[in-house]
Design an enzyme around this catalytic site. Structure first.
Site, PDB file in Angstrom:
ATOM      1  N   ASP A  49       0.884  -1.250  -0.062  1.00 26.29           N
ATOM      2  CA  ASP A  49       0.124   0.005   0.061  1.00 26.29           C
ATOM      3  C   ASP A  49       0.793   1.100   0.010  1.00 26.29           C
ATOM      4  OD1 ASP A  49      -2.257   1.678   0.059  1.00 26.29           O
ATOM      5  OD2 ASP A  49      -2.766   1.176   2.151  1.00 26.29           O
TER       6      ASP A  49
ATOM      7  N   ASP B 108      -2.747   2.386  -6.269  1.00 26.89           N
ATOM      8  CA  ASP B 108      -1.575   2.426  -5.067  1.00 26.89           C
ATOM      9  C   ASP B 108      -1.702   1.162  -4.346  1.00 26.89           C
ATOM     10  OD1 ASP B 108      -4.086   2.984  -4.039  1.00 26.89           O
ATOM     11  OD2 ASP B 108      -3.337   4.710  -2.744  1.00 26.89           O
ATOM     12  N   GLU B 109      -2.359   0.116  -4.701  1.00 29.73           N
ATOM     13  CA  GLU B 109      -2.601  -0.780  -3.630  1.00 29.73           C
ATOM     14  C   GLU B 109      -2.660  -2.293  -4.272  1.00 29.73           C
ATOM     15  OE1 GLU B 109      -5.618  -1.992   0.094  1.00 29.73           O
ATOM     16  OE2 GLU B 109      -6.046  -0.305  -1.437  1.00 29.73           O
TER      17      GLU B 109
END
Length: 349
Positions: free
Chosen positions: A8, A103-104
């Site tokens: 993350d 983003d993860e």
């Protein structure tokens, strides 16, 4: 035993804005829409979070909490490009990657030969490379399943690494507050507390049947999570079927009028998520999901409807009429047409 890593990025959009404009570093910064147009916070720096600013918060509210907040418009083309660079790093260690957003992502490194199969060392190396090559930080969680890996990645944020070994699972999960379980919001946590259940150890004292009676199918999921069980695989290249935004309210919304008041903020956030999609999807049918105070839920969607406020108001009205009782969760979303999948099907013929 599987080895799952959850990665993350730390305040991804804000981190990239600070990377590309050093004058923003150390400032209370929010990336998002204009407060004059019902804009919401997409993400914010940790300096802004110290004032209580949070993602998905109305920008107007954020500015009240932090009057000196710097508001930057999002640059989704930049965020997409950097996300691709991060995924290129992931692929140096495994092809089993499940992206959750720009983003993860989850990585299954169970069969990876790197670092003699050590998931911890792989996570360390990914964090090092992202920092050195892209000049942002990521947090990582390592665990035997997706549920625990995601909790672990949040344990030492920002710029942290937390590992839950198979031997530690039982003791770690037992001490977890039930509020940490996926799907347990404030209302459900309070309901469990009234039943004398505050931790996963408390949850384990009851039977699976009693939880199912109280919470329906969600009760079975609760029982499994309380025992550290999550059999979901890392889904490689899973194509999205929809984009949606959901909000569970601290207090049940008593009537349709109260529900309608929440729509503009939810639709603003939905629009932001749609902008982050790559060009291989096209928005199609809008839908509204409601979960009522008794945990029953319904979803209404309509082909050919627009994605404007009035269309969603009509869908919300139809959904509310099916239950006509207090609402604890509203979800708004759009079904997607997978243009890439359609193109691949055409090539087969």
């Amino acid at each position: 035993m599987r080895k799952i890593i959850h990665i993350d990025c730390d305040c991804f959009y804000a981190a990239l804005e600070m990377r590309d404009d050093p004058s923003l570093r150390g400032k209370a910064l929010a990336v998002g829409g204009s407060p004059d147009k019902r804009g919401v916070v997409a993400t914010c720096s940790y300096e802004a979070r110290a004032y209580g600013v949070r993602s998905a918060m109305a920008m107007r509210t954020a500015l009240k909490l932090c009057p000196d907040l710097l508001v930057v418009r999002p640059r989704f083309d930049v965020y997409r490009a950097v996300s691709k660079q991060i995924h290129a790093i992931f692929r140096d260690y495994t092809d089993l990657i499940e992206p959750l957003s720009l983003d993860e992502a989850y990585l299954d490194v169970s069969a990876s030969p790197h670092f003699a199969g050590s998931a911890t060392r792989i996570a360390q190396d990914i964090r090092r490379r992202v920092a050195e090559e892209l000049h942002i930080t990521v947090s990582a969680g390592v665990a035997p399943n997706k549920f625990l890996a995601k909790i672990a990645s949040d344990w030492r944020k920002p710029d942290g690494l937390f590992v839950i070994t198979p031997e530690q699972v039982d003791g770690f999960v037992a001490e977890l507050p039930v509020a940490k379980l996926h799907g347990v919001g404030k209302v459900t946590a309070e309901r469990l507390a009234r039943m004398g259940i505050r931790t996963c150890a408390d949850l384990r004292q009851g039977s699976k049947l009693s939880l199912v009676r109280e919470f329906g199918s969600f009760g079975e999921r609760l029982w499994g999570l309380a025992h550290g069980i999550d059999e979901r695989p890392v889904e490689v290249d899973s194509r999205r079927q929809s984009v949606s935004v959901e909000c569970t309210f601290d207090r049940d919304l008593p009537d349709l009028a109260a529900c309608l008041e929440e729509l503009p903020t939810l639709l603003e956030e939905l629009d932001g998520r749609l902008q982050r999609l790559d060009g291989s999807y096209r928005p199609d049918k809008p839908f509204v999901k409601l979960k009522f105070h008794d945990f029953t839920q319904t979803t209404v969607e309509q082909s050919g409807a627009g994605r404007d406020l009035e269309s969603y108001r009509q869908l919300l009205g139809q959904a509310f009429a099916r239950g006509n009782r207090p609402v604890r969760l509203i979800g708004v979303g759009v079904r997607l047409l997978d243009l890439q999948g359609a193109h691949e099907q055409l090539r087969l013929f």
